[in-house]
Design an enzyme around this catalytic site. Structure first.
Site, mmCIF file in Angstrom:
data_model
loop_
_atom_site.group_PDB
_atom_site.id
_atom_site.type_symbol
_atom_site.label_atom_id
_atom_site.label_comp_id
_atom_site.label_asym_id
_atom_site.label_seq_id
_atom_site.Cartn_x
_atom_site.Cartn_y
_atom_site.Cartn_z
ATOM 1 N N GLY A 58 128.606 -7.918 21.562
ATOM 2 C CA GLY A 58 127.498 -7.469 22.404
ATOM 3 C C GLY A 58 127.548 -6.008 22.768
ATOM 4 O O GLY A 58 126.676 -5.497 23.466
ATOM 5 N N HIS A 59 128.588 -5.302 22.303
ATOM 6 C CA HIS A 59 128.767 -3.894 22.677
ATOM 7 C C HIS A 59 129.125 -3.088 21.440
ATOM 8 O O HIS A 59 130.309 -2.760 21.252
ATOM 9 C CB HIS A 59 129.865 -3.790 23.748
ATOM 10 C CG HIS A 59 129.900 -2.480 24.460
ATOM 11 N ND1 HIS A 59 130.537 -1.366 23.978
ATOM 12 C CD2 HIS A 59 129.373 -2.112 25.656
ATOM 13 C CE1 HIS A 59 130.429 -0.367 24.832
ATOM 14 N NE2 HIS A 59 129.727 -0.792 25.856
ATOM 15 N N PHE A 60 128.200 -2.792 20.552
ATOM 16 C CA PHE A 60 126.786 -3.146 20.601
ATOM 17 C C PHE A 60 126.431 -3.795 19.274
ATOM 18 O O PHE A 60 127.062 -3.450 18.275
ATOM 19 C CB PHE A 60 125.929 -1.881 20.791
ATOM 20 C CG PHE A 60 126.221 -1.130 22.065
ATOM 21 C CD1 PHE A 60 125.640 -1.530 23.272
ATOM 22 C CD2 PHE A 60 127.051 -0.010 22.059
ATOM 23 C CE1 PHE A 60 125.894 -0.819 24.434
ATOM 24 C CE2 PHE A 60 127.306 0.685 23.218
ATOM 25 C CZ PHE A 60 126.723 0.295 24.420
#
Lengths: 163, 93
Positions: A58-60
């Site tokens: 999620g990052h990223f």
């Protein structure tokens, strides 16, 4: 000095040793190995960044970067190792002991600079130096690098709990 | 102490006070004019509203700037600016 035997060559403390010293567990157990240590004073540790780390999903998406705040947390965990080993040494004469319940807290983050993105495949080397102590607070200075490139400099204040 | 000595002492104290006030504002990023800080002003609580974490930064700033160490045994020196000035002058003399 302890007579324990870290599993890996070049390790002063293995991941298993670190797990005895710290209360942190997956997904917040961040250091892979401690490679140099002066209990209560300074330490050096490594962390390997891998694309399978869930946080990078999620990052990223499409541009994986290891979060800067987690680099700071790595320094804080290394501080806990430095003071935890000092506490274990005082209590038992060994640098590794079950002192996780006595780990202090992160009190302040100052002057954090993130100098270069950290990405999967990087091996991050953290160095920590203990500083002034006043009123149960300790100032620590931390640096992180990948190869010859500095990626983080930071000053933290951490609390120390009695061993 | 002669009048001349007293005047010199007072001038030195005033200069040190201004240096410490400026150091406080700079190192702790306070949104106040150093000259507006009173010499008897408490540093914590209802004074400059510093907190316990500021104690560590202030102690480090004093050591870096004046070469004077503050430890757990003399943190009472941080209760007010005058006490801090007394501590610095005592350690430097």
């Amino acid at each position: 000095m302890s007579d324990h035997s870290p599993a890996a060559a070049g390790a002063v403390l293995s991941a298993d040793d670190i797990a005895r010293l710290l209360p942190h567990r997956h997904p917040f157990f961040l250091l892979d190995r401690v490679t140099a240590l002066e209990p209560g004073t300074s330490a050096e540790a490594i962390k390997n960044i891998t694309s399978s780390d869930a946080v990078l999903a999620g990052h990223f998406p499409g541009r994986m970067i290891y979060p800067g705040v987690l680099l700071v947390e790595c320094v804080a965990q290394l501080a806990a190792v430095v003071y935890g080993t000092a506490g274990a040494l005082r209590a038992t004469g060994e640098i590794v002991g079950d002192v996780a319940d006595r780990v202090g807290y992160l009190a302040e983050i100052r002057q954090a600079k993130f100098l270069k993105p950290v990405v999967p495949g990087d091996q991050v080397v953290f160095r920590l130096q203990s500083g002034a102590r006043v009123g149960g607070l300790i100032s620590v200075t931390g640096q992180a690098s990948v190869g010859s490139d500095p990626v983080l400099t930071v000053r933290l204040a951490v609390t120390e709990r009695d061993a | 102490m002669s009048l001349e000595e007293a005047t010199t002492h007072a001038t030195r104290r005033h200069q040190l006070a201004l240096e410490v006030k400026t150091l406080l504002v700079d190192r702790l990023a306070l949104d106040v004019d150093p000259a507006s800080i009173g010499d008897d002003q408490p540093l914590f609580g209802r004074g400059l509203e510093l907190d316990s974490i500021d104690t560590l930064e202030l102690a480090m700033a004093v050591e870096d700037t004046f070469g004077v160490t503050l430890t757990d045994d003399n943190t009472h020196s941080l209760l007010s600016l005058n006490r801090l000035l007394d501590h610095i002058q005592a350690e430097q003399s």
